[in-house]
Design a protein around this motif. Structure first.
Motif, PDB file in Angstrom:
ATOM      1  N   THR A 135       1.919   3.978  -1.153  1.00  0.00           N
ATOM      2  CA  THR A 135       3.249   4.432  -1.543  1.00  0.00           C
ATOM      3  C   THR A 135       4.207   3.251  -1.627  1.00  0.00           C
ATOM      4  O   THR A 135       5.003   3.150  -2.550  1.00  0.00           O
ATOM      5  CB  THR A 135       3.780   5.478  -0.546  1.00  0.00           C
ATOM      6  OG1 THR A 135       2.851   6.558  -0.492  1.00  0.00           O
ATOM      7  CG2 THR A 135       5.139   5.992  -0.951  1.00  0.00           C
ATOM      8  N   ALA A 136       4.101   2.336  -0.681  1.00  0.00           N
ATOM      9  CA  ALA A 136       4.961   1.151  -0.693  1.00  0.00           C
ATOM     10  C   ALA A 136       4.711   0.322  -1.948  1.00  0.00           C
ATOM     11  O   ALA A 136       5.656  -0.203  -2.552  1.00  0.00           O
ATOM     12  CB  ALA A 136       4.725   0.310   0.557  1.00  0.00           C
ATOM     13  N   MET A 137       3.462   0.198  -2.350  1.00  0.00           N
ATOM     14  CA  MET A 137       3.157  -0.570  -3.566  1.00  0.00           C
ATOM     15  C   MET A 137       3.717   0.121  -4.810  1.00  0.00           C
ATOM     16  O   MET A 137       4.225  -0.546  -5.711  1.00  0.00           O
ATOM     17  CB  MET A 137       1.643  -0.777  -3.705  1.00  0.00           C
ATOM     18  CG  MET A 137       1.058  -1.746  -2.695  1.00  0.00           C
ATOM     19  SD  MET A 137       1.896  -3.342  -2.630  1.00  0.00           S
ATOM     20  CE  MET A 137       1.656  -3.935  -4.282  1.00  0.00           C
ATOM     21  N   LEU A 138       3.622   1.443  -4.863  1.00  0.00           N
ATOM     22  CA  LEU A 138       4.185   2.173  -6.007  1.00  0.00           C
ATOM     23  C   LEU A 138       5.698   1.994  -6.072  1.00  0.00           C
ATOM     24  O   LEU A 138       6.267   1.787  -7.148  1.00  0.00           O
ATOM     25  CB  LEU A 138       3.828   3.650  -5.933  1.00  0.00           C
ATOM     26  CG  LEU A 138       2.371   4.010  -6.194  1.00  0.00           C
ATOM     27  CD1 LEU A 138       2.145   5.500  -5.991  1.00  0.00           C
ATOM     28  CD2 LEU A 138       1.956   3.596  -7.594  1.00  0.00           C
ATOM     29  N   VAL A 139       6.354   2.069  -4.914  1.00  0.00           N
ATOM     30  CA  VAL A 139       7.807   1.883  -4.876  1.00  0.00           C
ATOM     31  C   VAL A 139       8.165   0.456  -5.258  1.00  0.00           C
ATOM     32  O   VAL A 139       9.120   0.216  -5.998  1.00  0.00           O
ATOM     33  CB  VAL A 139       8.372   2.257  -3.485  1.00  0.00           C
ATOM     34  CG1 VAL A 139       9.834   1.870  -3.363  1.00  0.00           C
ATOM     35  CG2 VAL A 139       8.196   3.745  -3.231  1.00  0.00           C
TER      36      VAL A 139
END
Length: 173
Positions: A135-139
């Motif tokens: 999720t952090a990478m997508l954000v």
């Protein structure tokens, strides 16, 4: 033991952002020259930084979609921000130059974007029910696309408006 340090660290970027915005609001009515030949420099720098970040960790297909979505949203905000800036031409003939004044609404738009981001991601980047790192990478990919979209489209719209004004020698405050 380290809980208070993390809380303070979260406020430092907001304090810096607040100080920069106060400084920008102070200079609202001051017109400054819009140097058309130099408008390409910031998009080049941001593009290089985004390319470097993407080369360090290549996005997955959902990451590319997140990057594209961020670019579209950022581009829309950059377009609106540039349309809110006040441009006028000073001088005649070869001495004519385009002057730009920051619009209060354009600055409030940026403040609103930061506030919305803070509301959407109040606890950091670990949002949703998925894996926090994914999720952090997508954000992160979305934020890279957002920054790229804001800068590229904003400068492009400013360049188009200023070029048309110089050609027609009109004002559109």
């Amino acid at each position: 033991m380290g809980g208070t340090g993390n809380g303070m660290a979260a406020w430092v970027p907001l304090a810096i952002f607040g100080a920069v915005m106060l400084w920008r609001f102070r200079n609202l009515e001051k017109a400054r020259p819009l140097r058309l030949p130099l408008l390409w420099i910031m998009p080049l720098i941001v593009t290089a930084v985004v390319c470097f970040a993407l080369s360090a960790m290549m996005p997955t297909p959902p990451g590319w979609a997140s990057l594209a979505a961020g670019f579209v949203v950022g581009g829309g905000i950059g377009m609106q921000r540039s349309r809110l800036m006040r441009l006028h031409v000073e001088g005649e003939g070869g001495d004519a130059r385009v002057m730009v004044r920051q619009s209060p609404l354009a600055l409030l738009l940026i403040v609103g974007v930061v506030m919305v981001r803070k509301l959407v991601l109040p606890g950091g980047m670990a949002i949703g029910s998925g894996h926090p790192a994914a999720t952090a990478m997508l954000v992160t990919d979305a934020m890279l696309g957002f920054a790229l979209g804001v800068v590229l489209v904003s400068r492009l719209v400013l360049w188009q408006r200023a070029r048309a004004m110089v050609a027609a020698h009109v004002t559109d405050s």
